[in-house]
Design a protein around this motif. Structure first.
Motif, PDB file in Angstrom:
ATOM      1  N   PRO A   1      11.137   5.444  19.881  1.00 39.97           N
ATOM      2  CA  PRO A   1      11.470   4.496  19.441  1.00 39.97           C
ATOM      3  C   PRO A   1      12.152   3.371  20.162  1.00 39.97           C
ATOM      4  N   GLY A   2      12.627   3.334  21.242  1.00 43.62           N
ATOM      5  CA  GLY A   2      13.096   2.282  22.159  1.00 43.62           C
ATOM      6  C   GLY A   2      11.888   1.894  23.197  1.00 43.62           C
ATOM      7  N   GLU A   3      10.843   2.534  22.686  1.00 46.32           N
ATOM      8  CA  GLU A   3       9.542   2.013  23.669  1.00 46.32           C
ATOM      9  C   GLU A   3       8.841   0.925  22.953  1.00 46.32           C
ATOM     10  N   VAL A   4       9.237   0.571  21.533  1.00 43.39           N
ATOM     11  CA  VAL A   4       8.445  -0.090  20.578  1.00 43.39           C
ATOM     12  C   VAL A   4       9.512  -1.470  20.347  1.00 43.39           C
ATOM     13  N   VAL A   5       9.071  -2.444  20.508  1.00 41.75           N
ATOM     14  CA  VAL A   5       9.640  -3.762  20.071  1.00 41.75           C
ATOM     15  C   VAL A   5       9.169  -4.259  18.887  1.00 41.75           C
ATOM     16  N   PHE A   6       9.931  -4.698  17.720  1.00 45.91           N
ATOM     17  CA  PHE A   6       9.589  -5.317  16.610  1.00 45.91           C
ATOM     18  C   PHE A   6       9.948  -6.827  16.456  1.00 45.91           C
ATOM     19  N   ILE A   7       8.946  -7.540  15.901  1.00 46.35           N
ATOM     20  CA  ILE A   7       9.182  -9.068  15.894  1.00 46.35           C
ATOM     21  C   ILE A   7       9.184  -9.313  14.573  1.00 46.35           C
ATOM     22  N   ASP A   8       9.953 -10.019  14.117  1.00 47.44           N
ATOM     23  CA  ASP A   8      10.225 -10.703  12.679  1.00 47.44           C
ATOM     24  C   ASP A   8      10.909 -11.589  12.697  1.00 47.44           C
ATOM     25  N   ASP A   9      10.732 -12.581  11.527  1.00 47.64           N
ATOM     26  CA  ASP A   9      11.790 -13.760  11.476  1.00 47.64           C
ATOM     27  C   ASP A   9      12.467 -13.491  10.532  1.00 47.64           C
ATOM     28  N   VAL A  10      12.986 -12.378   9.871  1.00 49.43           N
ATOM     29  CA  VAL A  10      14.120 -12.289   8.879  1.00 49.43           C
ATOM     30  C   VAL A  10      15.130 -11.239  10.001  1.00 49.43           C
ATOM     31  N   ALA A  11      16.314 -11.772  10.100  1.00 50.18           N
ATOM     32  CA  ALA A  11      17.127 -10.981  10.817  1.00 50.18           C
ATOM     33  C   ALA A  11      17.545  -9.650  10.261  1.00 50.18           C
ATOM     34  N   GLY A  12      17.560  -9.527   8.938  1.00 49.67           N
ATOM     35  CA  GLY A  12      17.797  -8.281   8.115  1.00 49.67           C
ATOM     36  C   GLY A  12      16.994  -7.310   8.767  1.00 49.67           C
ATOM     37  N   ASN A  13      15.750  -7.707   8.807  1.00 39.10           N
ATOM     38  CA  ASN A  13      14.420  -6.712   9.224  1.00 39.10           C
ATOM     39  C   ASN A  13      14.667  -6.244  10.445  1.00 39.10           C
ATOM     40  N   ILE A  14      14.955  -7.033  11.441  1.00 38.26           N
ATOM     41  CA  ILE A  14      15.195  -6.689  12.888  1.00 38.26           C
ATOM     42  C   ILE A  14      16.401  -5.756  12.878  1.00 38.26           C
ATOM     43  N   GLU A  15      17.536  -6.055  12.175  1.00 31.76           N
ATOM     44  CA  GLU A  15      18.832  -5.118  12.363  1.00 31.76           C
ATOM     45  C   GLU A  15      18.531  -3.797  11.859  1.00 31.76           C
ATOM     46  N   ALA A  16      17.425  -3.616  10.930  1.00 34.18           N
ATOM     47  CA  ALA A  16      17.327  -2.200  10.396  1.00 34.18           C
ATOM     48  C   ALA A  16      16.263  -1.477  11.471  1.00 34.18           C
ATOM     49  N   ALA A  17      15.463  -2.219  12.193  1.00 37.33           N
ATOM     50  CA  ALA A  17      14.684  -1.485  13.050  1.00 37.33           C
ATOM     51  C   ALA A  17      15.637  -1.061  14.352  1.00 37.33           C
ATOM     52  N   VAL A  18      16.427  -2.114  14.663  1.00 35.34           N
ATOM     53  CA  VAL A  18      17.451  -1.867  15.944  1.00 35.34           C
ATOM     54  C   VAL A  18      18.061  -0.336  15.265  1.00 35.34           C
ATOM     55  N   ALA A  19      18.644  -0.270  14.146  1.00 33.75           N
ATOM     56  CA  ALA A  19      19.599   0.757  13.744  1.00 33.75           C
ATOM     57  C   ALA A  19      18.694   2.018  14.031  1.00 33.75           C
ATOM     58  N   LEU A  20      17.414   1.943  13.861  1.00 32.90           N
ATOM     59  CA  LEU A  20      16.661   3.358  14.140  1.00 32.90           C
ATOM     60  C   LEU A  20      16.192   3.450  15.427  1.00 32.90           C
TER      61      LEU A  20
ATOM     62  N   GLU B   1       0.792  -1.110  -0.095  1.00 30.56           N
ATOM     63  CA  GLU B   1       0.091   0.146   0.019  1.00 30.56           C
ATOM     64  C   GLU B   1       0.966   1.206   0.067  1.00 30.56           C
ATOM     65  N   LEU B   2       2.150   1.362   0.605  1.00 35.11           N
ATOM     66  CA  LEU B   2       2.737   2.222   0.843  1.00 35.11           C
ATOM     67  C   LEU B   2       3.899   2.377  -0.452  1.00 35.11           C
ATOM     68  N   LYS B   3       3.839   1.318  -1.162  1.00 36.63           N
ATOM     69  CA  LYS B   3       4.963   1.025  -2.079  1.00 36.63           C
ATOM     70  C   LYS B   3       6.552   1.172  -1.502  1.00 36.63           C
ATOM     71  N   LEU B   4       6.685   0.845  -0.140  1.00 41.31           N
ATOM     72  CA  LEU B   4       8.086   0.634   0.688  1.00 41.31           C
ATOM     73  C   LEU B   4       8.106  -0.555   1.009  1.00 41.31           C
ATOM     74  N   ILE B   5       9.186  -1.070   1.395  1.00 40.42           N
ATOM     75  CA  ILE B   5       9.423  -2.390   1.764  1.00 40.42           C
ATOM     76  C   ILE B   5      10.681  -2.719   2.714  1.00 40.42           C
ATOM     77  N   LYS B   6      10.252  -3.424   3.820  1.00 41.18           N
ATOM     78  CA  LYS B   6      11.492  -3.768   4.700  1.00 41.18           C
ATOM     79  C   LYS B   6      12.680  -4.367   3.944  1.00 41.18           C
ATOM     80  N   PRO B   7      13.772  -3.946   4.180  1.00 40.01           N
ATOM     81  CA  PRO B   7      14.243  -3.039   5.427  1.00 40.01           C
ATOM     82  C   PRO B   7      14.614  -1.645   5.009  1.00 40.01           C
ATOM     83  N   ASP B   8      13.813  -1.015   4.028  1.00 37.06           N
ATOM     84  CA  ASP B   8      13.766   0.046   3.947  1.00 37.06           C
ATOM     85  C   ASP B   8      13.556   1.042   5.034  1.00 37.06           C
ATOM     86  N   PRO B   9      14.455   1.886   5.730  1.00 35.79           N
ATOM     87  CA  PRO B   9      14.268   2.781   6.830  1.00 35.79           C
ATOM     88  C   PRO B   9      12.857   3.649   6.919  1.00 35.79           C
ATOM     89  N   ALA B  10      12.341   4.040   5.437  1.00 40.82           N
ATOM     90  CA  ALA B  10      11.518   4.632   5.359  1.00 40.82           C
ATOM     91  C   ALA B  10      10.201   3.897   5.863  1.00 40.82           C
TER      92      ALA B  10
END
Length: 207
Positions: free
Chosen positions: A164-183, A137-146
């Motif tokens: 951001p540090g009060e949000v926890v993201f659960i994903d089965d793809v390690a790279g998607n988690i790394e992108a979230a943690v980087a933010l 719907e957004l035409k954006l895709i993980k792990p794009d920071p946007a």
């Protein structure tokens, strides 16, 4: 920092989705089927639809490139719902427990805008989410920071002062988690429901 919201990925965490579920019915030989999914209807090709390309354009383009596989390519989206075998009960049990504990829940999924309505109509547990970001719907895709910024904006529509540090993201793809943690988010690489539940409790989420 207290966790105030949990954001879930869907495939591999809450949903058992795989092209294998459909193509086992269409290509009996294991090696032949794997070759087809590795070389024709690839995950990279499917990801383009998750990023916003229409199913019709994707199908037409691929059939033009591989006319000998016309029927098998056509089946990918005509019978897409057969790839969605059902929910992953252990993952959904965590979701339901968090919901019962009144933890604010949000979704962030790489999913085609055209196929996601089927899941929404057929899986009532998706109603547990206050909001869902769908990549197609957004035409954006993980792990794009946007897309993570868009998800955080969505969370803040419900919890305006959340950090951001009060949000926890659960994903089965390690790279998607790394992108979230980087933010600055907290992240849980989902390997098993038991480990995910334990990590949530380590982060102070009571459920």
């Amino acid at each position: 920092m207290t966790i105030r919201a949990v954001v879930f990925d869907f495939g591999g965490v809450l949903f058992d989705w795989s092209p294998q579920h459909l193509y086992r019915k269409l290509i009996a030989d294991d090696a032949e089927r794997q070759w087809f999914l590795d070389n024709i209807c690839t995950q990279a090709w499917n990801t383009e639809q998750d990023a916003g390309r229409t199913l019709a354009e994707a199908t037409r383009t691929l059939i033009h490139q591989h006319p000998d596989h016309h029927t098998l390519i056509q089946a990918y989206y005509e019978r897409w719902h057969e790839m969605l075998r059902g929910e992953l009960p252990d993952g959904v049990a965590i979701l339901e427990a968090l919901h019962q504990a009144d933890v604010p829940l949000f979704g962030l999924t790489n999913w085609s805008a055209e196929t996601f309505p089927y899941a929404l109509a057929n899986y009532p547990f998706l109603q547990r989410f206050r909001d869902i970001v769908v990549s197609g719907e957004l035409k954006l895709i993980k792990p794009d920071p946007a897309i993570y910024h868009a998800s955080l904006d969505q969370v803040r529509a419900h919890l305006p002062d959340i950090q951001p540090g009060e949000v926890v993201f659960i994903d089965d793809v390690a790279g998607n988690i790394e992108a979230a943690v980087a933010l600055g988010w907290q992240g849980i690489h989902h390997v098993s429901a038991e480990r995910t539940a334990a990590r949530l409790r380590e982060l102070g989420v009571a459920f």
